[in-house]
Design an enzyme around this catalytic site. Structure first.
Site, short mmCIF file in Angstrom:
data_model
loop_
_atom_site.label_atom_id
_atom_site.label_comp_id
_atom_site.label_asym_id
_atom_site.label_seq_id
_atom_site.Cartn_x
_atom_site.Cartn_y
_atom_site.Cartn_z
N SER A 50 23.68 2.48 -50.88
CA SER A 50 24.36 2.22 -49.75
C SER A 50 25.87 2.93 -49.58
CB SER A 50 24.70 0.63 -49.44
OG SER A 50 25.30 0.16 -50.66
N LYS A 103 29.58 -7.22 -47.34
CA LYS A 103 30.51 -6.34 -47.53
C LYS A 103 31.63 -6.09 -46.53
CE LYS A 103 26.72 -3.39 -49.30
NZ LYS A 103 25.90 -2.22 -49.11
#
Length: 346
Positions: A246, A291
């Site tokens: 990611s 995140k």
């Protein structure tokens, strides 16, 4: 005068046993759960260098991570009181993989993410490059493999019978001269140390044709290097100790900034997430809500998010009351254009 009664040895022993049982249950007893929480937002500049890249960067590009822990009872109790913690079934994340295989898979994904980030950045910057096989990497060792004692997930396969085995094509060529039952000398690298094994070749069945061929009995992938035609554009990654795919978009942003003149960061603290492919398409990821929290804690002012993750990211950003601006993107060029259109931070 009262007489002091000392606890008997039996009572002391019982107390110690109960404490030991409690300690085991709370700390050491495995559970079928994992706990996901906000990880870190880390500056990418120290992780990447371009041989003769442009050093200008007043701001910073940051990748974001999710903290994943195999839960004991104590962690599950703490997670119940933590609004940013997410408890999931281990089986949901690992599937049929062991912990070691899951970790090796994450390493493979990170390597692929770095390679694709280099390709995307070179493509965007108009720089010619080529792909070179680097080495082969053991992702999984089937539990029923006759050679499971000789291989570990995460091993680097260096050579077979003294011949370099850098990719699947080369390994297939080496195997074509062998037959099932032959013994070959396999050189590996495990945890940075050389390992040599004598391995019997086993029968590998082709799922499409049903035919059999000799093989090592493990699942192996090719790790690759991306080499620019001009050595001045060569990219070097440090060992990040981070897994998964990611960070692709943010790796690409940092590489592109170093490959091209000027400061793409414009002085801002820029975080983000998203996979990348060599054409620069940004793909969705998991754990975006964690995140967002990680980036907010590190003072990020902008957060690039894959468009398919935007709604979840926005909901979490609103919940924690961050001033960080979320920017949905579909392609690398969307993020580059957004930064180019920003005025430099005063």
């Amino acid at each position: 005068m009262k007489k002091t009664v000392k606890p008997s040895g039996l009572r002391v022993l019982l107390y110690l046993v109960l404490v030991g049982i409690l300690l085991y249950v709370v700390v050491y007893m495995p559970t079928p759960y994992m706990v996901y929480q906000p990880g870190s937002a880390e500056e990418i500049r120290p992780m990447i260098s371009v041989e003769k890249g442009d050093p200008a960067e007043e701001g910073t590009f940051m990748l974001t991570t999710v903290s994943a822990s195999y839960a004991n009872t104590a962690l599950l109790i703490m997670a119940a009181f933590n609004s940013n913690a997410e408890v999931v079934q281990k089986e949901e994340k690992l599937g049929n993989q062991s912990k070691e295989e899951y970790a090796a898979t994450q390493v493979y994904y990170m390597n692929s993410s770095q390679s694709l980030a280099m390709e995307a950045a070179y493509h965007a910057a108009g720089i010619d490059y080529r792909i070179i096989p680097a080495y082969m990497f053991v992702i999984s060792v089937p539990r029923d493999s006759a050679n499971k004692e000789f291989f570990h997930p995460g091993d680097k396969l260096l050579s077979v019978d003294g011949n370099p085995a850098s990719d699947n094509a080369k390994l297939a060529e080496l195997m074509s001269a062998k037959k099932v039952g032959d013994v070959v000398e396999v050189k590996l690298e495990r945890g940075g140390k050389p390992v040599t094994e004598q391995v019997h070749l086993v029968a590998i069945k082709d799922d499409k044709t049903g035919s059999e061929r000799p093989g090592l009995g493990v699942i192996i992938a090719t790790m690759q290097k991306i080499e620019p035609d001009n050595p001045d554009d060569r990219i070097t990654f440090t060992d990040t100790k981070i897994g998964g795919p990611s960070a692709g978009l943010m790796f690409t942003m940092e590489i592109y900034n170093q490959l091209t003149p000027g400061d793409l960061s414009k002085g801002y603290r820029v975080a983000g997430t998203g996979t990348i492919d060599k054409e620069g398409t940004v793909g969705p990821i998991g754990g975006v809500k964690h995140k967002i929290v990680a980036a907010h804690r590190e003072g990020a002012e902008l957060f690039f998010v894959p468009r398919k993750n935007y709604d979840e990211a926005k909901a979490k950003a609103d919940r924690i009351g961050t001033a960080m601006k979320l920017v949905p993107v579909d392609k690398l060029q969307d993020a580059v254009d957004y930064m180019n259109n920003l005025p430099p931070k005063g």
